[in-house]
Write a protein that holds these residues in place. Sequence first.
Motif, mmCIF file in Angstrom:
data_model
loop_
_atom_site.group_PDB
_atom_site.id
_atom_site.type_symbol
_atom_site.label_atom_id
_atom_site.label_comp_id
_atom_site.label_asym_id
_atom_site.label_seq_id
_atom_site.Cartn_x
_atom_site.Cartn_y
_atom_site.Cartn_z
ATOM 1 N N LEU A 77 112.885 13.983 16.658
ATOM 2 C CA LEU A 77 111.814 13.205 17.285
ATOM 3 C C LEU A 77 110.700 13.043 16.263
ATOM 4 O O LEU A 77 110.121 14.029 15.803
ATOM 5 N N PHE A 78 110.445 11.810 15.868
ATOM 6 C CA PHE A 78 109.393 11.481 14.920
ATOM 7 C C PHE A 78 108.211 10.899 15.682
ATOM 8 O O PHE A 78 108.381 10.046 16.541
ATOM 9 N N LEU A 79 107.012 11.363 15.345
ATOM 10 C CA LEU A 79 105.781 10.809 15.905
ATOM 11 C C LEU A 79 104.881 10.413 14.752
ATOM 12 O O LEU A 79 104.715 11.184 13.794
ATOM 13 N N ALA A 88 97.857 15.945 9.723
ATOM 14 C CA ALA A 88 99.136 15.647 9.069
ATOM 15 C C ALA A 88 99.112 14.239 8.489
ATOM 16 O O ALA A 88 98.714 13.305 9.158
ATOM 17 N N ARG A 89 99.527 14.129 7.263
ATOM 18 C CA ARG A 89 99.593 12.817 6.622
ATOM 19 C C ARG A 89 100.972 12.234 6.885
ATOM 20 O O ARG A 89 101.977 12.869 6.612
ATOM 21 N N GLY A 90 101.028 11.061 7.397
ATOM 22 C CA GLY A 90 102.300 10.366 7.558
ATOM 23 C C GLY A 90 102.906 10.482 8.926
ATOM 24 O O GLY A 90 103.296 9.501 9.511
ATOM 25 N N GLY A 91 103.018 11.667 9.475
ATOM 26 C CA GLY A 91 103.632 11.818 10.781
ATOM 27 C C GLY A 91 104.046 13.245 11.046
ATOM 28 O O GLY A 91 103.744 14.154 10.285
ATOM 29 N N ASN A 92 104.762 13.415 12.143
ATOM 30 C CA ASN A 92 105.226 14.735 12.570
ATOM 31 C C ASN A 92 106.653 14.600 13.067
ATOM 32 O O ASN A 92 107.052 13.562 13.594
ATOM 33 N N PHE A 110 106.618 20.927 15.849
ATOM 34 C CA PHE A 110 106.202 19.645 15.278
ATOM 35 C C PHE A 110 105.646 19.905 13.882
ATOM 36 O O PHE A 110 104.543 20.402 13.726
ATOM 37 N N LEU A 111 106.452 19.576 12.889
ATOM 38 C CA LEU A 111 106.070 19.771 11.497
ATOM 39 C C LEU A 111 105.530 18.471 10.916
ATOM 40 O O LEU A 111 106.009 17.393 11.276
ATOM 41 N N PRO A 112 104.594 18.565 9.991
ATOM 42 C CA PRO A 112 104.194 17.349 9.299
ATOM 43 C C PRO A 112 105.373 16.864 8.460
ATOM 44 O O PRO A 112 105.959 17.638 7.708
ATOM 45 N N GLY A 113 105.756 15.631 8.632
ATOM 46 C CA GLY A 113 106.859 15.088 7.857
ATOM 47 C C GLY A 113 107.223 13.693 8.303
ATOM 48 O O GLY A 113 106.950 13.307 9.438
ATOM 49 N N VAL A 114 107.831 12.955 7.395
ATOM 50 C CA VAL A 114 108.202 11.582 7.700
ATOM 51 C C VAL A 114 109.689 11.313 7.493
ATOM 52 O O VAL A 114 110.185 10.271 7.888
ATOM 53 N N GLU A 115 110.396 12.228 6.870
ATOM 54 C CA GLU A 115 111.832 12.082 6.644
ATOM 55 C C GLU A 115 112.462 13.459 6.760
ATOM 56 O O GLU A 115 111.846 14.458 6.394
ATOM 57 N N VAL A 116 113.707 13.503 7.248
ATOM 58 C CA VAL A 116 114.457 14.751 7.309
ATOM 59 C C VAL A 116 115.756 14.527 6.552
ATOM 60 O O VAL A 116 116.435 13.519 6.757
ATOM 61 N N LEU A 117 116.086 15.487 5.691
ATOM 62 C CA LEU A 117 117.226 15.357 4.805
ATOM 63 C C LEU A 117 118.074 16.613 4.850
ATOM 64 O O LEU A 117 117.580 17.692 4.522
ATOM 65 N N ALA A 127 123.184 23.075 9.114
ATOM 66 C CA ALA A 127 122.740 22.431 7.885
ATOM 67 C C ALA A 127 121.340 22.888 7.512
ATOM 68 O O ALA A 127 120.471 23.020 8.376
ATOM 69 N N ASP A 128 121.130 23.137 6.231
ATOM 70 C CA ASP A 128 119.774 23.342 5.722
ATOM 71 C C ASP A 128 119.091 21.984 5.751
ATOM 72 O O ASP A 128 119.706 20.961 5.444
ATOM 73 N N LEU A 129 117.826 21.964 6.113
ATOM 74 C CA LEU A 129 117.098 20.700 6.253
ATOM 75 C C LEU A 129 115.872 20.675 5.357
ATOM 76 O O LEU A 129 115.158 21.675 5.238
ATOM 77 N N GLY A 130 115.637 19.528 4.759
ATOM 78 C CA GLY A 130 114.413 19.291 4.014
ATOM 79 C C GLY A 130 113.547 18.341 4.815
ATOM 80 O O GLY A 130 114.030 17.342 5.332
ATOM 81 N N VAL A 131 112.273 18.667 4.942
ATOM 82 C CA VAL A 131 111.317 17.814 5.638
ATOM 83 C C VAL A 131 110.345 17.296 4.584
ATOM 84 O O VAL A 131 109.554 18.059 4.028
ATOM 85 N N ALA A 132 110.457 15.995 4.291
ATOM 86 C CA ALA A 132 109.655 15.390 3.229
ATOM 87 C C ALA A 132 108.327 14.897 3.771
ATOM 88 O O ALA A 132 108.235 14.419 4.895
ATOM 89 N N ASN A 133 107.321 15.031 2.933
ATOM 90 C CA ASN A 133 105.960 14.614 3.260
ATOM 91 C C ASN A 133 105.450 13.649 2.209
ATOM 92 O O ASN A 133 105.869 13.724 1.051
ATOM 93 N N PRO A 134 104.502 12.788 2.573
ATOM 94 C CA PRO A 134 103.844 11.997 1.544
ATOM 95 C C PRO A 134 103.214 12.955 0.527
ATOM 96 O O PRO A 134 102.746 14.022 0.888
#
Length: 164
Positions: A77-79, A88-92, A110-117, A127-134
Amino acid sequence: MRFRTALGALVLAVGTLIAPAAVAAAPRPDSAEAAVYAAAGLQARGSEYYREACATALKPQTERLDINHDGRDEVLLFLASSPCFGPARGGNVALFMQNASGAWVDLLGFLPGVEVLPTGGEHFGYADLGVANPGGCMAIYHWNGSAYAHAANRAIEPGGCQFR
């Protein structure tokens, strides 16, 4: 919600980038997305969504993925960025999984982040997940048996994590 060339190269190197789908109409009442919205505390008011104690309308977007290879999708869920979640810059982003009783539970918060990888690794079958931020820093999360926990930060641009 796109990143510069460094993230593109990282994506090609480690797997598929998971980003929110385009903003869509309200989910069907009987859908997993509607259940996730409810589990996240989102309430519809007309065509907008709100969380308790926050007057700012949120713009939820979802993406499905199977993080534990059980054949059932979990829901990201992206907000968009909102004062409801602080600066948070970009989103959560939050990650929801349906438990054995059928309830949707949040595995990330709800983590700050805009992409999940998915980073290519796994812990306990998840899976290990990366949460990318601006700003070029990606937080890496590993499954610890009951939840995702922060494991490391990875720069995805030069100097991306120097202040974290």
